[in-house]
Motif scaffolding. Structure first.
Motif, mmCIF file in Angstrom:
data_model
loop_
_atom_site.group_PDB
_atom_site.id
_atom_site.type_symbol
_atom_site.label_atom_id
_atom_site.label_comp_id
_atom_site.label_asym_id
_atom_site.label_seq_id
_atom_site.Cartn_x
_atom_site.Cartn_y
_atom_site.Cartn_z
ATOM 1 N N ARG A 169 -22.268 103.079 -37.048
ATOM 2 C CA ARG A 169 -22.489 103.223 -38.476
ATOM 3 C C ARG A 169 -23.514 102.218 -38.956
ATOM 4 N NH1 ARG A 169 -19.955 101.245 -42.962
ATOM 5 N NH2 ARG A 169 -18.889 99.815 -41.601
ATOM 6 N N VAL A 181 -27.171 102.964 -40.545
ATOM 7 C CA VAL A 181 -27.619 102.459 -41.847
ATOM 8 C C VAL A 181 -28.905 101.675 -41.690
ATOM 9 C CG1 VAL A 181 -27.049 100.913 -43.712
ATOM 10 C CG2 VAL A 181 -25.319 102.422 -42.814
ATOM 11 N N LYS A 197 -22.934 81.852 -43.001
ATOM 12 C CA LYS A 197 -22.122 81.789 -44.201
ATOM 13 C C LYS A 197 -22.964 81.668 -45.466
ATOM 14 C CE LYS A 197 -17.891 81.841 -42.691
ATOM 15 N NZ LYS A 197 -17.362 80.609 -42.099
ATOM 16 N N ARG A 210 -23.707 84.959 -48.436
ATOM 17 C CA ARG A 210 -23.383 86.258 -47.866
ATOM 18 C C ARG A 210 -22.872 87.182 -48.958
ATOM 19 N NH1 ARG A 210 -25.979 86.411 -44.092
ATOM 20 N NH2 ARG A 210 -26.516 88.113 -45.430
ATOM 21 N N GLU A 211 -23.777 87.831 -49.622
ATOM 22 C CA GLU A 211 -23.357 88.796 -50.627
ATOM 23 C C GLU A 211 -24.477 89.796 -50.809
ATOM 24 O OE1 GLU A 211 -22.492 86.081 -53.576
ATOM 25 O OE2 GLU A 211 -24.527 85.430 -53.877
ATOM 26 N N TRP A 212 -24.108 90.945 -51.311
ATOM 27 C CA TRP A 212 -25.097 92.018 -51.398
ATOM 28 C C TRP A 212 -26.193 91.692 -52.381
ATOM 29 C CZ3 TRP A 212 -26.215 95.363 -48.040
ATOM 30 C CH2 TRP A 212 -25.245 95.824 -47.161
ATOM 31 N N GLN A 224 -24.940 91.272 -43.230
ATOM 32 C CA GLN A 224 -24.062 91.675 -44.332
ATOM 33 C C GLN A 224 -23.242 92.884 -43.931
ATOM 34 O OE1 GLN A 224 -24.020 89.872 -47.117
ATOM 35 N NE2 GLN A 224 -22.282 91.059 -47.814
ATOM 36 N N LEU A 225 -23.903 93.815 -43.252
ATOM 37 C CA LEU A 225 -23.174 95.003 -42.810
ATOM 38 C C LEU A 225 -22.087 94.620 -41.832
ATOM 39 C CD1 LEU A 225 -25.971 97.620 -42.278
ATOM 40 C CD2 LEU A 225 -24.100 97.724 -43.876
ATOM 41 N N MET A 253 -20.545 91.863 -41.572
ATOM 42 C CA MET A 253 -19.436 91.193 -42.239
ATOM 43 C C MET A 253 -18.579 92.205 -42.980
ATOM 44 S SD MET A 253 -19.672 87.923 -44.539
ATOM 45 C CE MET A 253 -19.498 88.873 -45.974
ATOM 46 N N GLY A 254 -19.253 93.150 -43.625
ATOM 47 C CA GLY A 254 -18.461 94.152 -44.320
ATOM 48 C C GLY A 254 -17.587 94.938 -43.372
ATOM 49 N N GLU A 302 -14.464 93.215 -42.062
ATOM 50 C CA GLU A 302 -13.412 93.128 -43.061
ATOM 51 C C GLU A 302 -12.740 94.460 -43.280
ATOM 52 O OE1 GLU A 302 -12.213 90.360 -44.298
ATOM 53 O OE2 GLU A 302 -13.613 89.548 -42.861
ATOM 54 N N LYS A 303 -13.341 95.476 -42.737
ATOM 55 C CA LYS A 303 -12.861 96.790 -43.099
ATOM 56 C C LYS A 303 -11.424 97.059 -42.656
ATOM 57 C CE LYS A 303 -14.015 101.544 -43.235
ATOM 58 N NZ LYS A 303 -14.190 102.656 -42.340
ATOM 59 N N PRO A 304 -11.043 96.657 -41.440
ATOM 60 C CA PRO A 304 -9.680 96.975 -41.017
ATOM 61 C C PRO A 304 -8.612 96.436 -41.959
ATOM 62 C CG PRO A 304 -10.964 96.267 -39.146
ATOM 63 C CD PRO A 304 -11.807 96.069 -40.354
ATOM 64 N N HIS A 305 -8.948 95.416 -42.701
ATOM 65 C CA HIS A 305 -7.955 94.875 -43.625
ATOM 66 C C HIS A 305 -7.513 95.906 -44.652
ATOM 67 C CE1 HIS A 305 -8.933 90.467 -42.826
ATOM 68 N NE2 HIS A 305 -9.138 91.201 -41.783
ATOM 69 N N ASN A 306 -8.420 96.786 -44.905
ATOM 70 C CA ASN A 306 -8.087 97.744 -45.962
ATOM 71 C C ASN A 306 -7.176 98.847 -45.466
ATOM 72 O OD1 ASN A 306 -8.949 97.082 -48.404
ATOM 73 N ND2 ASN A 306 -10.954 98.014 -48.256
ATOM 74 N N PHE A 338 -25.238 94.417 -58.045
ATOM 75 C CA PHE A 338 -24.424 93.588 -57.173
ATOM 76 C C PHE A 338 -24.196 92.213 -57.778
ATOM 77 C CE2 PHE A 338 -25.794 96.458 -53.662
ATOM 78 C CZ PHE A 338 -24.524 96.895 -53.383
ATOM 79 N N VAL A 344 -22.252 104.892 -47.444
ATOM 80 C CA VAL A 344 -22.357 104.324 -46.107
ATOM 81 C C VAL A 344 -22.429 102.810 -46.176
ATOM 82 C CG1 VAL A 344 -23.797 104.234 -44.080
ATOM 83 C CG2 VAL A 344 -23.430 106.392 -45.221
ATOM 84 N N ASN A 383 -15.239 97.934 -49.640
ATOM 85 C CA ASN A 383 -15.249 96.517 -50.003
ATOM 86 C C ASN A 383 -16.671 96.013 -49.856
ATOM 87 O OD1 ASN A 383 -15.288 96.830 -47.317
ATOM 88 N ND2 ASN A 383 -14.193 94.960 -46.869
ATOM 89 N N GLY A 428 -18.202 93.041 -49.130
ATOM 90 C CA GLY A 428 -18.618 91.775 -48.548
ATOM 91 C C GLY A 428 -18.316 90.610 -49.450
ATOM 92 N N ASN A 449 -15.579 89.136 -49.638
ATOM 93 C CA ASN A 449 -14.245 88.694 -49.267
ATOM 94 C C ASN A 449 -14.128 87.193 -49.203
ATOM 95 O OD1 ASN A 449 -16.105 88.753 -47.352
ATOM 96 N ND2 ASN A 449 -15.155 90.423 -46.240
ATOM 97 N N VAL A 474 -15.808 84.779 -48.611
ATOM 98 C CA VAL A 474 -16.570 83.897 -47.775
ATOM 99 C C VAL A 474 -17.653 83.160 -48.545
ATOM 100 C CG1 VAL A 474 -17.973 83.772 -45.712
ATOM 101 C CG2 VAL A 474 -16.017 85.276 -45.793
ATOM 102 N N SER A 485 -4.517 92.105 -38.457
ATOM 103 C CA SER A 485 -5.879 91.646 -38.250
ATOM 104 C C SER A 485 -6.060 90.160 -38.503
ATOM 105 C CB SER A 485 -6.831 92.422 -39.146
ATOM 106 O OG SER A 485 -6.429 92.281 -40.471
ATOM 107 N N ASN A 489 -8.094 90.962 -48.617
ATOM 108 C CA ASN A 489 -9.458 91.329 -48.256
ATOM 109 C C ASN A 489 -10.470 90.493 -49.000
ATOM 110 O OD1 ASN A 489 -8.649 93.394 -46.539
ATOM 111 N ND2 ASN A 489 -8.302 94.709 -48.302
#
Lengths: 251, 1234
Positions: A60, A64, A130, A133-135, A239-240, A242-243, A246-250, B294, B705, B710, B712, B714, B716, B1126, B1183
């Protein structure tokens, strides 16, 4: 965005040269494309065997990044072409989509590779990135990258050295503002070096021609663009990544 | 360094004062700021609107002279660009030719063949015209070479010599080729591009009039052919032009021609933006909006998020406008394309400062006054803001010294923009923020009042009467966290409006719609784009015909009012000529009947004066661009046309016929041209619609996609979340909507020590050794097992007093009970808060009890003794209170003796009291477990008891061990007891009768736990010691956990041991900690994690006994550990809650709690974490690391900290709270329990 601009001035090269060298050009291009795809597939297989769960994630992310690379290649290519072909607006789209169909694909692949390499390298070095790290920061980074390309295409400088120095400073500023990691710097330099080398080879083989080459066969600001492109794509890739971790948490 | 510090202090002090000012006078400051914004933007009114269409300027022909470069005085009259010579002077010769009188014998081709053929003679005339030794060759614009890409044009466009184009170019200006051409129309149309075209076509270029008006078609009803011969002159010679005009007029006189000839129009072309250039522009704008999106979505914990986001965007935008306005005011006219650099400017200026400010302000303690909060928040961030600004200014300054004009201009704008942005942040945004914070506090107040009013009143009785309806509780699976709970609150109207705005995302949508409209306008105003096309279509299709709509008015941004003559020339001529209008109308009306005999008439109307206006805007740029001459930012001068009228006789037309003309097949459809026009319009519309849909879909897909739920975010980016001083409330603010109301279970008279649950039942034991069993669903107290049943002889009064005194003693946390020298067992890391730090969140708090006796005792003696001597403590307390006269304390000899012994430090303690039949009432309960309806209690005397939870009767007891039971595990039918001396006892519960289900027990809740056996009251239950591992550990066992058939013990001797439950065989001894084990987590999936006093957390593989990962997590003990699939969540004595990735062992983020906050943790679902705090429990989103909600357990939250926290199966948590239990039902919107 490695090898994005190796076709920057493709439109300016004379058609006769183009037709003559088309066969060798396409051969090289096919080879590089194959190589890239092999690398990506190997990487994907390696990862897939390691973590079957992560492979979907990786796919994925790669997709992207590929799309981002293609879109950026198209847009920035257009930006570069414009300078010479503004006079024929109805033909720009034709030239963009017909003669250089492989360029977006190559750029997309390269973007995927670099964008996946960055988080991988971070992981192996054990120093997760670190910083900012944000969009929003990533978007800012992309905007600055497009701005650097815009500047390289649009600004009229007194001489090439000045332009190159300015762009180098801008690229370093980009890295300092959005990355600040040694691995990012190293990988960006590697990307720039390799991409410039490839561009030189391509130009040497006559596929391209730069309007005023001042660094062997290419423009001297090309490495700067490649460097900042690498940093930008790496930023997106991180960034991708990291996203996705984190996804499995959801779930 | 000193200077820096002082500077920093000064800056923060100044910001503090400024914040006070802003928060004190919000309205005047906002008014002032708005006024200054408007003032600074005022100069923008003078700027021409951005657009790329050409602009015109009209001068008279007579006194024309080339405008000089240095502008003379009358600046108001002439535009800036009107300087220097033009690129070219355009002289058009407008030819109208017709065969008249029309003859029925003529074929349609005759309409244009002979008139077109006359172009060669006129051309000849023009080429050969000489006026006083000046020929056209000398004056005209010499062109050299076509662009290499235009091979197909080489045949038709002049390649060398004069730039002179006419329809004759189709035939290389050779009459013989023309005559030999069998199909003229095909020749003309073969160069036309297929499909849509947006710029000038070759036909337009050569004919010089719009394609419709040429009349070169087989269905020309007017039978008048119009074309122009266009000459580009490089220099203007008035006399030559005048003589040419006179000559042509003389040769071909136009009868009723009233064209004005005294004005020349200068057309200035701006830099062109084609569609190709628009794509990068649109891309940058998309990136810009993504950035803004964002950024603003990070604003949280404020009253109205969208309001603040809007304020932030307004701040940035108006600072940009201000910068442009100020630059204009000081004489710097922007030459850069504003639309292009605008996104970069926004990105350079950025929204970061605004966000930082918001975050800083909302993280200040809420109990402060609003003014002080604003001031504190400002001063906290002052240094970083100033540093950032200085850095940016430096970078821009460096950019300024590149001495590239474009960069310099950009830098200048950016500097002014930065400064004005700073100004706006400081004044505008801060004030808006203060208003927002104030409103938030009001809403907060509104929220809390009903919550407290709705608290259930304390029940006086120990048992809640059965008939009282259970408190209304939302069913656990349908509650939403953010449900609209406004109905209880009486909100002011404006708040409701804001909520409405926020809920429907009106602001966002308005912005989006605005963007779309803006882009649409951009496309529309693009000269190459839709607008010209539409205008052309409209003008062609308007019923009034050409005269009804002066097309240039709607198309070109002219300069009205500058020059009175220009308006004259722009508007239709003052003397109207109604005749041609009527005639043309008449023609059309009469067409069907009188077609064969209508004779063509050549008319000259005012619309012919400036026929070039009808052409595409790209006409002239396209023509010149073929010769690599750009018109961008330059101008051309268009001279008045020379009208030429040609009348041809039918005979002439017949003579020039080509033999094929007569049998030229008529084209299939008669209405092709009309149809084509319509089709073009529809095509454009459909294409636009399609492109829009595709774009939206693409963006949507990309969004999907890119952002898989979420973002990012989270936690951090902000690794350590600072929390305010208020307990457990990040930013001092919890969402205003609360449907969670704790259910308080009251009845215990003292602090609750042990808590056990199996999901349906809940057992608690307090310091007074009273055990209560509650229904976990309703909160009803089912059973009370009192502590004074058989000891009634000891005296009811005494018992009560004892309780009181014990309570008094235990409620002095700083007292002697804790401060004993036995720190070697539990190093006491005391904070200044009065609350006891719970060292073990999941087992009874033994600190006060352990401290009093066992620290100084060698284990052997503890073994031999009967266990904990509670009486000594009581006696001591009584001795201290001996002087109190109210105490009627009968001194009993054994008690005094025992006191002596305990004081004498070498006690050989006999069992103080003879063992009693049913229960050891003296020793306190140290551990308790609940399975089925059996309560297993481990006493300090080493006795294990099994109680019936429903009936409150003692079913069984085992006194094999003498050392106090510190921990119990009850799994299936086995009980594991860990004792103080480090031994581990395995008991088996045997039931003589088959198991039976009790009625009120529901199905076992979570599938992970095996269904516990249930025992009916008739069963005879026995509890036998199957195995005792004497030296399980070298030191005291601190933790005991059992799951998945394994028993895991942690001890002070730094090791963790894993036993198999069935055969009590020690499988592994896990070594890796450098301190005592304080926390262990094991679950059904065999995940084992342990935390120690050294602050490390180890994750072990239970199957192999190997260490999976080892992280250093806390400064101080790890007090609690919980795992999800996790991640691992740990809390420590350093008040940090850390979240680790379970597979990699990388710390994801940490949450800083305030000092003394509880160390109890619980995971409700994969993404919902609950922590206990001072009088409250907090729910966190795992999360994001965001605080979701804080539930206050009681009104007086001082000093009471939640030390134990159990997560029940039915999405409820239960926690102790002083002498009460709190049952909190958690909205499980995040995960449904299946």
């Amino acid at each position: 965005m490695p090898r994005l601009e190796e076709h920057c001035w493709s439109c300016s090269c004379s058609p006769s040269v183009k037709t003559q060298e088309l066969s060798s050009a396409s051969w090289i291009v096919c080879k590089t494309g194959e190589m890239m795809s092999i690398i990506t597939s190997v990487l994907r297989h390696a990862y897939g065997s390691m973590h079957s769960l992560q492979s979907a994630n990786l796919m994925r992310r790669g997709l992207v990044l590929f799309i981002v690379g293609v879109v950026l290649a198209l847009v920035l290519n257009l930006l570069q072409i414009q300078r010479n072909v503004t006079l024929f607006p109805e033909e720009v789209l034709d030239t963009l989509f017909s003669s250089a169909w492989w360029i977006p694909l190559c750029c997309g692949t390269a973007a995927a590779v670099v964008g996946l390499l960055y988080p991988c390298l971070d992981h192996h070095l054990g120093e997760p990135h670190k910083f900012k790290r944000e969009w929003a920061s990533v978007m800012r980074c992309i905007a600055v990258f497009v701005g650097i390309n815009h500047a390289s295409a649009k600004l009229d400088f007194a001489n090439n050295v000045q332009l190159s120095l300015t762009l180098a400073a801008l690229s370093l500023g980009l890295w300092w503002t959005f990355d600040r990691s040694r691995s990012g710097f190293g990988l960006g330099l590697t990307t720039a070096f390799l991409a410039t080398l490839i561009a030189q080879l391509l130009v040497y083989n006559g596929i391209y021609q730069y309007t005023s080459p001042d660094f062997l066969y290419v423009r001297s600001w090309l490495p700067c663009i490649f460097f900042s492109g690498g940093v930008t794509v790496g930023n997106i890739g991180r960034q991708l990544a990291m996203g996705s971790t984190e996804k499995p948490h959801n779930d | 360094m000193m200077v820096r510090e002082r500077l920093r202090q000064n800056i923060s002090a100044a910001f503090y004062r400024h914040g006070l000012l802003c928060a004190s006078y919000p309205v005047p400051i906002i008014l002032f700021t708005s006024a200054s914004i408007l003032t600074c933007c005022y100069p923008l009114l003078k700027l021409p609107l951005p657009g790329t269409g050409p602009v015109e300027f009209t001068t008279g022909v007579r006194d024309y002279s080339i405008p000089s470069h240095e502008s003379p005085g009358d600046l108001s009259e002439r535009p800036d660009w009107y300087q220097g010579p033009p690129v070219a002077y355009i002289q058009q010769v407008l030819v109208k030719a017709a065969v008249s009188p029309w003859d029925n014998s003529l074929v349609p081709v005759d309409v244009f063949r002979s008139p077109l053929g006359r172009v060669f003679s006129v051309l000849e005339e023009i080429r050969n015209h000489v006026y006083t030794d000046r020929s056209l060759e000398a004056l005209c614009l010499q062109v050299t070479d076509l662009l290499p890409g235009l091979r197909r044009m080489q045949a038709v466009l002049p390649e060398h010599g004069c730039l002179l184009v006419s329809p004759g170019n189709y035939w290389q200006n050779r009459r013989d080729l023309f005559d030999a051409d069998p199909d003229l129309l095909k020749t003309v149309h073969q160069h036309e591009p297929k499909g849509l075209h947006t710029s000038a076509t070759l036909k337009d270029l050569l004919f010089g009039v719009p394609g419709k008006q040429t009349g070169v078609s087989l269905y020309n009803k007017k039978r008048v052919v119009t074309y122009t011969i266009t000459i580009a002159l490089s220099s203007y010679d008035a006399r030559f032009v005048a003589s040419l005009r006179a000559r042509l007029k003389q040769l071909h006189p136009s009868a009723n021609c009233t064209l004005r000839e005294d004005h020349m129009v200068h057309v200035h072309f701006k830099e062109e933006i084609g569609i190709a250039e628009l794509i990068p522009l649109v891309t940058t704008y998309i990136i810009l909006f993504a950035y803004i999106y964002f950024s603003t979505r990070k604003i949280d914990m404020v009253k109205s998020k969208w309001g603040l986001a809007l304020a932030a965007v307004v701040t940035v935008l108006s600072s940009l406008l201000m910068s442009v306005g100020l630059c204009t005011l000081f004489g710097l006219t922007p030459t850069l394309n504003g639309g292009e650099i605008f996104p970069y400017l926004v990105v350079v200026i950025g929204l970061e400062n605004v966000l930082v400010l918001t975050k800083s302000v909302v993280s200040t303690p809420v109990d402060l006054e609003v003014k002080l909060r604003i001031a504190q928040g400002l001063s906290n961030e002052s240094w970083s803001i100033m540093k950032n600004m200085a850095t940016e200014l430096c970078i821009i300054l460096i950019g300024y010294f590149t001495f590239v004009p474009a960069i310099q201009e950009f830098c200048l704008f950016a500097v002014v923009g930065l400064v004005s942005d700073f100004f706006l942040q400081m004044f505008f945004f801060t004030t808006v923020l203060s208003i927002d914070i104030r409103r938030m506090e009001l809403a907060d107040l509104n929220r809390r009042l009903p919550a407290e009013a709705g608290m259930p009143p304390p029940k006086p009785g120990p048992l809640r009467p059965r008939e009282t309806p259970p408190p209304p509780r939302p069913s656990p699976h349908t509650i939403t966290l953010q449900a609209p709970a406004f109905r209880n609150l009486r909100l002011p109207k404006r708040l409701r409006v804001v909520y409405f705005l926020a809920r429907t995302r009106l602001a966002q949508r308005i912005i989006m719609v605005g963007t779309v409209i803006w882009i649409g306008i951009l496309v529309y105003t693009d000269p190459a784009g839709l607008r010209t096309l539409l205008a052309a279509q409209v003008s062609e299709q308007s019923p009034l015909g050409e005269a009804g709509l002066p097309p240039h008015l709607g198309v070109a941004p002219v300069f009205p009012g500058r020059d009175p003559t220009s308006t004259l020339s722009v508007l239709p001529a003052p003397e109207p000529t109604p005749l041609p209008e009527n005639q043309s109308q008449g023609h059309r009306a009469a067409r069907p009947e009188v077609v064969p005999v209508s004779s063509p008439q050549i008319t000259w109307g005012p619309e012919d004066e400036e026929l070039w206006r009808r052409l595409s805007f790209r006409h002239w740029p396209a023509l010149f661009s073929y010769y690599n001459i750009t018109l961008a930012k330059r101008y051309i001068s268009i001279l008045p046309v020379i009208p030429v009228t040609l009348h041809l006789s039918p005979q002439e037309a017949i003579d020039t016929r080509h033999p094929q003309d007569t049998h030229h097949a008529p084209p299939p459809s008669i209405k092709t041209s009309d149809l084509q026009a319509d089709l073009t319009l529809y095509k454009v519309a459909a294409l636009g619609l399609f492109a829009g849909v595709v774009l939206v879909l693409l963006l949507f897909c990309l969004y999907r996609v890119l952002c898989p739920r979420n973002y990012g975010q989270n936690g951090v980016p902000h690794g350590r979340r600072r929390r305010g001083d208020l307990p457990c409330d990040e930013y001092g603010y919890s969402p205003p909507i609360s449907e969670i109301s704790p259910l308080l279970l009251r009845g215990h008279s003292m602090d609750i020590e042990c808590l056990a649950s199996d999901g349906m039942l809940l057992a608690s034991c307090c310091l007074a050794r009273q055990i209560r069993v509650w229904d976990a669903q309703t909160g009803d107290c089912l059973t009370v097992i009192p502590n004074n049943g058989p000891r009634a002889s000891w005296g009811q009064t005494f018992g009560n007093q004892e309780e009181d005194l014990l309570g008094a003693d235990f409620r002095e946390p700083g007292g002697g009970a804790v401060g004993r020298p036995d720190v070697d067992i539990f190093p006491i890391r005391r904070r200044t808060t009065p609350a006891r730090p719970a060292l073990f969140g999941d087992q009874p708090d033994l600190t006060p009890l352990i401290d009093t006796n066992f620290g100084s005792l060698p284990p052997s003696q503890t073994l031999s003794s009967s266990g904990f001597d509670f009486g000594g403590l009581v006696e001591k307390a009584y001795q201290e209170h001996e002087t109190s006269p109210t105490l009627a304390f009968p001194p009993s000899p054994p008690a005094s003796q025992q006191r002596r012994r305990s004081l004498g430090d070498q006690p050989v303690l006999p069992p103080e009291l003879p063992p009693q039949n049913n229960g050891d009432w003296d020793s306190s309960v140290w551990a308790m477990e609940l399975r089925g309806n059996l309560i297993a209690t481990g006493r300090s005397s080493g006795k294990l008891e099994l109680w019936d939870a429903v009936e409150g009767s003692l079913r069984c007891s085992n006194e094999d061990g003498v050392s106090g039971i510190t921990a119990l595990a009850f799994l299936n039918n086995r009980i594991v007891a860990a004792r103080l001396n480090g031994s581990l006892d395995f008991f088996t519960v045997e039931i003589t009768k088959p198991l039976g289900l009790l009625q009120y027990r529901g199905p076992p809740g979570r599938g992970s736990l095996p269904p516990s056996p249930c025992y009916s009251s008739e069963d005879v239950i026995s509890c036998q010691l199957t195995r005792s591992v004497q030296c399980a550990h070298q030191k005291q066992i601190t933790v005991l956990k059992a799951a998945a058939g394994r028993v895991v013990t942690g001890s002070q001797d730094h090791t963790v041991r894993v036993y198999r439950l069935e055969d009590s065989c020690c499988l592994f001894t896990l070594q890796g900690h450098s301190g005592g084990i304080t926390a262990i987590y094991i679950d059904q999936t065999m995940v084992l994690a342990s935390g120690g006093q050294d602050g490390t957390i180890c994750v072990w593989d239970v199957l192999t006994g190997s260490r999976v990962s080892h992280v250093y997590g806390h400064r101080g003990d790890v007090t609690s550990l919980v795992c999800t699939t996790s991640c691992i969540i740990s809390s420590g004595l350093d008040d940090l809650i850390c979240i680790w990735d379970r597979s990699t062992g990388i710390k994801l983020y940490s949450i800083q709690q305030e000092v003394g906050c509880g160390a109890s943790l619980g995971v409700i679902s994969e993404s919902l974490l609950v922590t206990g705090g001072q009088g409250c429990v907090s729910f966190w989103d795992l999360n994001y690391g965001d605080l979701l909600q804080t539930v206050y357990l009681g009104q007086s939250s001082e000093g009471q900290s939640v030390r134990q926290l159990l997560v029940l199966d039915n999405a409820a948590i239960v926690c102790d709270f002083g002498n009460e239990l709190s049952l909190v039902y958690v909205p499980s919107v995040l995960e449904k329990l299946d």
